[in-house]
Design a protein around this motif. Structure first.
Motif: not given
Length: 115
Positions: A22-24, A54-58
């Motif tokens: 969310i921050f990103l 990318i962060v959500v997929m990770a």
């Protein structure tokens, strides 16, 4: 390990990762003030949301396989640090912390599964 510690250890990396995504995403909102037309704004928004994706997929991978999540999040932190020539700990720090929390989650997995 008591029950509340198990719950915190399980949920902490997951919740922190969601908050970090969310921050990103907030950084992508600057495209609305850039003066683009509708099509350019959508394209710029999609480009700015790539790091969030990318962060959500990770996170989706790490949710199931904590060991892989350790590697992914620490690799993302190191990638950001080196690609931005030293980088900011505002971005790479939380990624590294999430990786360490997934490491603890992976190490204590057997105890966390027991109720």
């Amino acid at each position: 390990m008591n029950r509340s510690t198990k719950r915190v250890l399980f949920w902490a990396p997951r919740v922190l990762c969601i908050l970090f995504a969310i921050f990103l995403s907030v950084f992508a909102l600057d495209v609305f003030s850039a003066g683009y037309d509708f099509g350019e704004t959508i394209l710029a928004l999609l480009i700015h949301l790539i790091p969030t994706c990318i962060v959500v997929m990770a996170l989706l991978i790490a949710w199931r396989w904590e060991g892989v999540g350790v590697f992914l999040f620490i690799a993302l932190a190191l990638f950001y640090m080196f690609s931005s020539r030293g980088g900011s700990w505002v971005i790479s720090g939380p990624l590294f912390l999430i990786g360490v929390l997934f490491l603890l989650n992976w190490i204590y997995r057997a105890q966390l599964k027991r109720r």
